[in-house]
Enzyme design. Structure first.
Site, PDB file in Angstrom:
ATOM      1  N   HIS A  99      40.738  20.219 -33.534  1.00 37.57           N
ATOM      2  CA  HIS A  99      40.827  21.576 -32.636  1.00 37.57           C
ATOM      3  C   HIS A  99      40.905  22.017 -32.362  1.00 37.57           C
ATOM      4  O   HIS A  99      42.422  21.469 -31.813  1.00 37.57           O
ATOM      5  CB  HIS A  99      39.187  21.084 -32.713  1.00 37.57           C
ATOM      6  CG  HIS A  99      38.046  22.466 -31.322  1.00 37.57           C
ATOM      7  ND1 HIS A  99      38.779  22.542 -30.284  1.00 37.57           N
ATOM      8  CD2 HIS A  99      37.200  22.761 -32.834  1.00 37.57           C
ATOM      9  CE1 HIS A  99      37.927  23.722 -29.833  1.00 37.57           C
ATOM     10  NE2 HIS A  99      37.234  23.902 -30.818  1.00 37.57           N
ATOM     11  N   GLU A 169      38.364  28.954 -36.695  1.00 33.91           N
ATOM     12  CA  GLU A 169      38.017  29.063 -35.389  1.00 33.91           C
ATOM     13  C   GLU A 169      39.325  30.284 -34.008  1.00 33.91           C
ATOM     14  O   GLU A 169      40.203  29.276 -34.583  1.00 33.91           O
ATOM     15  CB  GLU A 169      38.377  28.289 -34.724  1.00 33.91           C
ATOM     16  CG  GLU A 169      36.400  28.000 -35.126  1.00 33.91           C
ATOM     17  CD  GLU A 169      36.029  26.220 -33.672  1.00 33.91           C
ATOM     18  OE1 GLU A 169      34.832  27.184 -33.587  1.00 33.91           O
ATOM     19  OE2 GLU A 169      36.734  25.548 -33.429  1.00 33.91           O
TER      20      GLU A 169
END
Ligand code: 13P
Length: 255
Positions: A99, A169
């Site tokens: 992430h 993302e």
């Protein structure tokens, strides 16, 4: 629950460092359970902080359990770490790696690759996040994505790609006011698939789900999945707001 013919879409809630109490965690789960149990085509994955994994309940649930990180090590003297086998023992089926918030804290592509291999060894599906910091008109961001994919999957075996999800993302869209448009998501998803196919061969990557994450709400979820031709969503803020998350689940399931 893996993506199958029946379950075509996947919506993952990344709770990040929320909420503060067990009671609040239980409350979120309680409010999502009913909607998740009514979905016909969509897998729901909830990724709370490690300490709340047990609050998600044991055994059969209408959602899958997910974690937000994993150790690169199997076991031993690694203070503060949680191994892939421990997650497996907590019935965790999915784990987010790479992430952007962890990459900012020092996680490298090489570490992401080690984490994915540790997860595969334990039989847990890795949700590999990739994304550019900024978009430039020269298309430099495409190289960023290509390099992240290539290096974060170094040494990952083709046969384990059935345990891989790629979450795109764009960093600039995380925690923002607006998500990326469906058309731009589509263009980028095609590029990601092409990079994966060049690395592993088309037949191995057709089944790798591609998700979008970054400022997803129930208002934009449908457009992103439909126009973006992605297999689902990785949701941040709205995943700890049961009302909003339930609406996202319903919108995606109705597509
Ligand atoms: P937001 O949905 O809050 O923008 O967060 C996205 C994210 O980082 C999910 O992993």
């Amino acid at each position: 629950m893996p993506i199958t013919k029946k379950y075509k879409k996947i919506v993952i809630g990344n709770w990040k460092q929320n909420p503060t109490t067990h009671e609040a965690a239980k409350n979120i789960v309680k409010h999502i359970k009913k909607t998740a149990s009514e979905l016909k085509k969509t897998i729901t994955v909830l990724c709370p902080p490690f300490v709340f994994l047990q609050n998600l309940g044991k055994g059969e649930q209408p959602f899958s359990k997910g974690a937000q990180d994993v150790s690169v090590f199997e076991s031993g003297s690694h203070t503060g770490e949680v191994s892939a086998e421990m997650l497996k023992d907590c019935e965790v089926e999915y784990t987010i790696v790479g992430h952007s918030e962890r990459r900012k804290a020092g996680e490298t592509d090489a570490m992401v690759a080690s984490k994915i291999k540790a997860l595969h060894f334990a039989g847990v599906t890795a949700v590999m996040c990739i994304g550019e910091d900024n978009r430039d008109s020269g298309g430099q961001y495409l190289d960023t994505l290509k390099n992240q994919i290539k290096h974060s999957l170094a040494g990952v075996e083709k046969k384990n790609l059935s345990h891989l999800v790629v979450a795109y993302e764009p960093v600039w869209a995380i925690g923002a006011t607006q998500a990326m448009s469906g058309a731009d998501v589509h263009e980028t998803a095609i590029y990601i698939k092409k990079v994966l196919a060049d690395l592993f061969g088309h037949e191995y990557v057709v089944k790798v789900p591609i998700l979008y994450g970054g400022s997803v709400t129930f208002r934009n979820a449908g457009e992103i999945v439909k126009e973006g031709h992605v297999d689902g969503l990785l949701v941040g803020r709205e995943s700890i707001n049961p009302e909003g998350f339930n609406e996202i689940l319903k919108v995606v399931d109705a597509l």
